[in-house]
Design an enzyme around this catalytic site. Structure first.
Site, PDB file in Angstrom:
ATOM      1  N   PHE A 110       0.812  -1.219   0.000  1.00 49.65           N
ATOM      2  CA  PHE A 110       0.000   0.000   0.000  1.00 49.65           C
ATOM      3  C   PHE A 110       0.842   1.265   0.000  1.00 49.65           C
ATOM      4  O   PHE A 110       0.355   2.345  -0.367  1.00 49.65           O
ATOM      5  CB  PHE A 110      -0.950  -0.005   1.203  1.00 49.65           C
ATOM      6  CG  PHE A 110      -0.324   0.406   2.509  1.00 49.65           C
ATOM      7  CD1 PHE A 110      -0.429   1.716   2.958  1.00 49.65           C
ATOM      8  CD2 PHE A 110       0.347  -0.505   3.298  1.00 49.65           C
ATOM      9  CE1 PHE A 110       0.140   2.108   4.169  1.00 49.65           C
ATOM     10  CE2 PHE A 110       0.916  -0.134   4.500  1.00 49.65           C
ATOM     11  CZ  PHE A 110       0.817   1.175   4.945  1.00 49.65           C
ATOM     12  N   LYS A 111       2.118   1.158   0.390  1.00 43.83           N
ATOM     13  CA  LYS A 111       2.974   2.349   0.428  1.00 43.83           C
ATOM     14  C   LYS A 111       3.138   2.982  -0.959  1.00 43.83           C
ATOM     15  O   LYS A 111       3.409   4.176  -1.070  1.00 43.83           O
ATOM     16  CB  LYS A 111       4.345   1.981   0.990  1.00 43.83           C
ATOM     17  CG  LYS A 111       4.320   1.328   2.376  1.00 43.83           C
ATOM     18  CD  LYS A 111       3.865   2.270   3.458  1.00 43.83           C
ATOM     19  CE  LYS A 111       3.807   1.591   4.817  1.00 43.83           C
ATOM     20  NZ  LYS A 111       5.088   1.324   5.438  1.00 43.83           N
ATOM     21  N   ASP A 112       2.948   2.177  -2.020  1.00 39.16           N
ATOM     22  CA  ASP A 112       3.047   2.719  -3.376  1.00 39.16           C
ATOM     23  C   ASP A 112       2.011   3.812  -3.626  1.00 39.16           C
ATOM     24  O   ASP A 112       2.242   4.718  -4.434  1.00 39.16           O
ATOM     25  CB  ASP A 112       2.852   1.617  -4.415  1.00 39.16           C
ATOM     26  CG  ASP A 112       3.996   0.627  -4.465  1.00 39.16           C
ATOM     27  OD1 ASP A 112       5.158   1.050  -4.314  1.00 39.16           O
ATOM     28  OD2 ASP A 112       3.725  -0.578  -4.655  1.00 39.16           O
ATOM     29  N   THR A 134       7.952   0.488   3.213  1.00 38.27           N
ATOM     30  CA  THR A 134       8.245   1.882   2.874  1.00 38.27           C
ATOM     31  C   THR A 134       9.515   1.976   2.036  1.00 38.27           C
ATOM     32  O   THR A 134       9.583   2.738   1.068  1.00 38.27           O
ATOM     33  CB  THR A 134       8.405   2.730   4.146  1.00 38.27           C
ATOM     34  OG1 THR A 134       7.141   2.840   4.800  1.00 38.27           O
ATOM     35  CG2 THR A 134       8.914   4.123   3.825  1.00 38.27           C
TER      36      THR A 134
END
Length: 486
Positions: free
Chosen positions: A120-122, A153
């Site tokens: 999800f960090k993308d 991250t």
């Protein structure tokens, strides 16, 4: 839109200033002076917008020092089907219609892991890379990014920044504490502007070093140090967008076109550093009709302990458990300060005392006897729960058996905790955090088979590694940065 520090620094700054700065000069975190408000009419206007257009609408409320046409172009460049694998960018997948007493409640997964590094960090990091490149080109400057990662991250930042003009990345990570896939994603990159430092410690040691360097204002200015961790407001701000998207999809799926009143949705968020769920708090403060924000932790349950008891007690490195959801093996939640700032009525002096004095002296602070603690649930909708390795395995098995859906270990923590907080008629959206391949060993333990691997990552663990192992020492990290800045 001006931004202030959670610890009371008197300067008010605009977005592009704090984009490149990271922490405030007093060690606090930046927040907007006020949260822009979104009413029901605006929500309906935004419903159905493509993700890039929705991102522009949300971000433009916080950014007034980038021309609208440029910001729109940045959003359209960032959120594409080519980058995220689907036109919806963050599609919702219905898992079940669970029993909640006499009624039923829909449970969804929001897919946030379709980007380049499968996490999800993308969602925020791809935007951050484009914002950095834009602003640095506009200023004719360079930036040296110092970051800390517990797993996702780092790779998200490095994939977003590789090849970007004017940007170097120095990413610290805890030696041996990430999954083999996570390590390979980062350490196999050979780009000259990417530097990996594996520190002999835990994630909290890495994070403490990033903060220490950021608080050395002379060094920070001399070497033009910025950050991509969620202490950087721009990253958290980008994450706010997918709460709006998840809300629109869940309410459309639950109510169809027959909406007579504004429906509510709850979100459960696997949490370590509190950045992901803090973005939900910001969305709720803006007026998004969120009922509950459920914080799901693993065995490192500092956040769950606070929301149950009012005591925020950080753990020492030796007391930070190494778990099968390693990206949540965190005992000092940096973004928690932002929420406490709001919880305490934006009393910066008290926040500075709690986070700058009490934590350093005694390792905890206690709000259990304070009336404001009750408002964490009553006014801000927070709830929490804890998941263990046994829970993860069972949730992964159950989800695969019943729904044919394979989930990663962190998402399993979220789904397990979510089921304890369902309310009749209120859709529950669980935020997916990564694809299962990133934690293949535990998936195999749970299911007796390995997860599917995207073709582009075949053999990644066997690629040559480019990483330097060193003690967790801020002086050594600063020396490395200084020696590698041209």
């Amino acid at each position: 839109m001006l931004y202030l520090s959670t610890r009371g620094h008197t300067d008010r700054k605009r977005f592009c200033e704090i984009l490149l700065e990271g922490l405030a000069p007093d060690g606090g975190l930046y927040l907007p002076e006020t949260y822009p408000q979104v009413d029901a009419a605006t929500l309906e206007k935004w419903r159905g917008l493509p993700y890039a257009s929705l991102a522009f609408e949300v971000l433009s409320l916080y950014i007034d020092d980038i021309p609208a046409a440029d910001l729109k172009a940045i959003c359209e460049k960032t959120y594409t089907e080519e980058v995220f694998g689907t036109a919806e960018i963050v599609p919702l997948r219905k898992l079940e219609n669970a029993s909640t007493g006499s009624a039923r409640t829909d449970v969804y997964l929001e897919a946030l892991s379709n980007g380049p590094t499968l996490a999800f960090k993308d969602m925020a990091m791809q935007l951050l890379g484009n914002l950095f490149e834009y602003e640095l080109a506009r200023r004719g400057e360079e930036l040296n990014i110092l970051g800390a990662t517990s797993g996702d991250t780092g790779s998200a930042a490095e994939y977003a920044m590789r090849g970007k003009k004017g940007v170097r990345v120095f990413m610290t990570s805890p030696q041996g504490r990430m999954s083999p896939f996570q390590q390979a994603q980062m350490f196999s990159l050979q780009d000259e502007n990417i530097h990996n430092l594996a520190l002999e410690g835990v994630f909290d040691d890495c994070q403490d070093i990033v903060k220490a360097v950021s608080n050395d204002l002379d060094f920070k200015r001399k070497y033009r140090i910025g950050t991509v961790n969620s202490i950087n407001w721009a990253r958290l701000m980008a994450q706010v967008v997918y709460y709006f998207s998840g809300y629109f999809q869940a309410t459309q799926a639950s109510t169809g076109s027959a909406r007579t009143e504004t429906p509510k949705v709850s979100f459960t968020v696997p949490s370590g550093n509190f950045g992901n769920v803090c973005a939900g708090h910001v969305a709720r403060m803006m007026g998004l009709p969120i009922d509950k924000l459920v914080v799901a932790t693993n065995e490192n349950d500092v956040l769950d302990e606070f929301f149950r008891t009012g005591v925020y007690r950080v753990r020492a490195s030796a007391d930070t458990h190494e778990t099968s959801s390693p990206s949540m093996d965190i005992s000092k939640a940096s973004n928690f300060e932002r929420f406490v700032f709001d919880l305490l009525g934006r009393d910066a002096a008290r926040v500075a005392d709690l986070f700058g004095v009490q934590l350093s002296k005694q390792g905890y602070f206690d709000l259990s006897g304070d009336a404001v603690f009750r408002s964490a649930a009553q006014l801000y909708g927070f709830a929490s729960g804890k998941s263990t390795h046994v829970d993860r395995l069972e949730t992964i098995r159950d989800t695969f058996k019943r729904f044919g859906t394979m989930i990663d270990t962190h998402t399993a923590d979220g789904l397990k905790v979510a089921r304890s907080h369902l309310q009749a008629g209120v859709p529950m959206v669980v935020l997916e955090t990564a694809l299962p391949i990133k934690f293949a060993e535990t998936i195999e333990e749970a299911l007796g088979r390995l997860p599917d691997r995207p073709a582009k990552f075949e053999g990644i663990e066997a690629l040559p590694k480019r990483v330097l192992v060193m003690p967790a020492d801020a002086a050594l990290v600063k020396a490395y940065v200084a020696n590698n800045v041209k």
